[in-house]
Design an enzyme around this catalytic site. Structure first.
Site, PDB file in Angstrom:
ATOM      1  CB  SER A  85      -0.946  -0.002   1.197  1.00 27.67           C
ATOM      2  OG  SER A  85      -0.228  -0.047   2.409  1.00 27.67           O
ATOM      3  CB  THR A 204      -1.470   6.322   3.833  1.00 26.33           C
ATOM      4  OG1 THR A 204      -2.318   6.182   2.710  1.00 26.33           O
ATOM      5  CG2 THR A 204      -0.536   7.481   3.658  1.00 26.33           C
ATOM      6  CB  THR A 222      -0.435   6.291   0.097  1.00 27.04           C
ATOM      7  OG1 THR A 222      -1.267   5.134   0.149  1.00 27.04           O
ATOM      8  CG2 THR A 222      -1.093   7.314  -0.799  1.00 27.04           C
ATOM      9  NE  ARG A 232      -8.771   7.579  -4.522  1.00 30.78           N
ATOM     10  CZ  ARG A 232      -8.142   7.406  -3.364  1.00 30.78           C
ATOM     11  NH1 ARG A 232      -6.852   7.146  -3.333  1.00 30.78           N
ATOM     12  NH2 ARG A 232      -8.806   7.490  -2.236  1.00 30.78           N
ATOM     13  CB  THR A 255      -4.150   6.131   7.215  1.00 33.69           C
ATOM     14  OG1 THR A 255      -4.151   4.961   6.385  1.00 33.69           O
ATOM     15  CG2 THR A 255      -4.581   5.738   8.612  1.00 33.69           C
ATOM     16  N   GLY A 256      -6.748   5.918   5.440  1.00 35.86           N
ATOM     17  CA  GLY A 256      -8.106   5.408   5.228  1.00 35.86           C
ATOM     18  C   GLY A 256      -8.677   5.947   3.933  1.00 35.86           C
TER      19      GLY A 256
HETATM   20  N1  ASP Z   1      -5.658   7.547   2.318  1.00 34.53           N
HETATM   21  C1  ASP Z   1      -5.209   6.724   1.235  1.00 34.53           C
HETATM   22  C2  ASP Z   1      -5.962   7.072   0.005  1.00 34.53           C
HETATM   23  O1  ASP Z   1      -7.141   7.357   0.069  1.00 34.53           O
HETATM   24  C3  ASP Z   1      -5.341   5.280   1.492  1.00 34.53           C
HETATM   25  C4  ASP Z   1      -5.160   4.828   2.905  1.00 34.53           C
HETATM   26  O2  ASP Z   1      -4.498   5.441   3.691  1.00 34.53           O
HETATM   27  O3  ASP Z   1      -5.704   3.797   3.282  1.00 34.53           O
HETATM   28  O4  ASP Z   1      -5.401   7.013  -1.048  1.00 34.53           O
END
Ligand code: ASP
Length: 344
Positions: A85, A204, A222, A232, A255-256
């Site tokens: 990731s 991330t 990330t 995207r 993150t997320g």
């Molecule tokens: N925040 C990151 C994104 O949306 C992904 C993640 O941290 O899980 O690309």
């Protein structure tokens, strides 16, 4: 030598209204040199933050600058092919292309970012070059790659055999189903899990460091949501969303699911709440609550976590779902992993 102590705080379930500490700004800020400031210190998202912090600490413990620390720290997951990731080895978009997002911010409010950068193993270092060598903040796509090559970065294939295999497996159904906190499953050494290729992950590394001089910097990098639409961009390279540093107040990262963080300008919000006197954890919780309040049904199915540090070196986190972890490293503890509190 590292004093290796490990504490795991149980993730606490807590809902309801915030008990917010509304101190004045003066109370939040350190009181001159005699103030009780925990520095140097570095914090970062997820269990894989432990290894990243250890490299950042090499800089911080030698009286180095927080900016150098965060750059060096996040190189670790960027270069780790087993981390699907972040950086090299990251899962590709639905067209099979590994596109990386990263940003960096220093104690002076300088910042740089690259968006959807391909073929460069360390996007964080390209983001730093954008900050230091151009009048701009963000470079995207082909322009970012061209700039990176001009700056001497090497063009590499970032799609590993494993990630290509997983992508091909995913193509069989091409279903877009997030798996919450999947990173922790992959990194759980006690119970490593083999995931079918049609499951995808995100997660991330966001890192915030305060150096011995008391200066804050942050980095966020990330490969974004796996199997995303080509082009995207998530929250991670967006200053104010995935990362924000204000050297007077503190720093935050996220993150997320990036779309929800962008919609709420999450990391900037967390820092501004700390300015109002919220503790780092309460500020993260309030930012999470905004997401939940606006989209309660969506929020049940996604993960977003915030991590923050203030100018005293106090830190905290909060996430929508259980399972969000972060790593802390300071002079007392080098591999502390804390389970962040969560709403659900
Ligand atoms: N925040 C990151 C994104 O949306 C992904 C993640 O941290 O899980 O690309």
């Amino acid at each position: 030598m590292f004093n290796r102590r490990k504490f795991i705080k149980a993730s606490a379930l807590s809902a309801g209204l915030l008990a917010v500490n509304k101190n004045s700004i003066a109370e939040v800020l350190p009181k001159g040199k005699s103030g009780n400031i925990n520095k140097p210190i570095v914090i970062s998202t997820w269990d894989f933050g432990v290894a990243a912090n250890a490299d950042a600490w090499k800089v911080l413990s030698k009286n180095g600058r927080s900016l150098d620390a965060v750059e060096q720290g996040v190189w670790v997951p960027e270069a780790d092919e087993n981390n699907q990731s972040v950086g090299y080895g990251g899962l590709p978009d639905r067209d099979g292309k590994v596109t990386l997002d990263a940003c960096i911010m220093d104690e002076l409010g300088n910042c740089g970012a690259v968006l959807a950068l391909e073929h460069i193993k360390h996007p964080i270092s390209v983001a730093r070059k954008v900050m230091e060598k151009t009048p701009h903040v963000m470079l995207a796509g082909d322009g970012a790659l061209q700039f990176a090559l001009e700056q001497g970065f090497k063009k590499e294939n970032l799609l590993t055999a494993k990630s290509e295999k997983d992508w091909k497996e995913w193509l069989k159904t091409a279903k877009y189903e997030p798996v919450i906190n999947i990173e922790n499953k992959l990194y759980d050494k006690a119970a490593p899990q083999k995931l079918p290729g049609n499951q995808y992950n995100h997660d991330t590394i966001g890192m915030i460091a305060m150096d011995a001089q008391g200066n804050l910097s942050g980095a966020c990098t990330t490969s974004g949501m796996a199997y995303k639409l080509h082009g995207r961009i998530g929250d991670s390279p967006i200053i104010g969303a995935g990362l924000y540093i204000d050297n007077e107040i503190g720093g935050a990262t996220s993150t997320g699911v990036g779309e929800e963080v962008v919609r709420n300008v999450g990391s900037f919000l967390v820092v501004e709440l700390m300015r109002q006197g919220y503790t780092p954890e309460d500020a993260c919780k309030e930012a999470v609550m905004r997401i939940i309040k606006k989209k309660p049904e969506t929020a049940k199915k996604i993960q977003v976590g915030f991590l923050a540090m203030n100018k005293k070196g106090e830190y905290g986190a909060y996430a929508i779902q259980q399972g969000f972890s972060y790593a802390v490293c300071d002079s007392q503890k080098q591999d502390l992993v804390i389970k962040g509190k969560s709403y659900y």
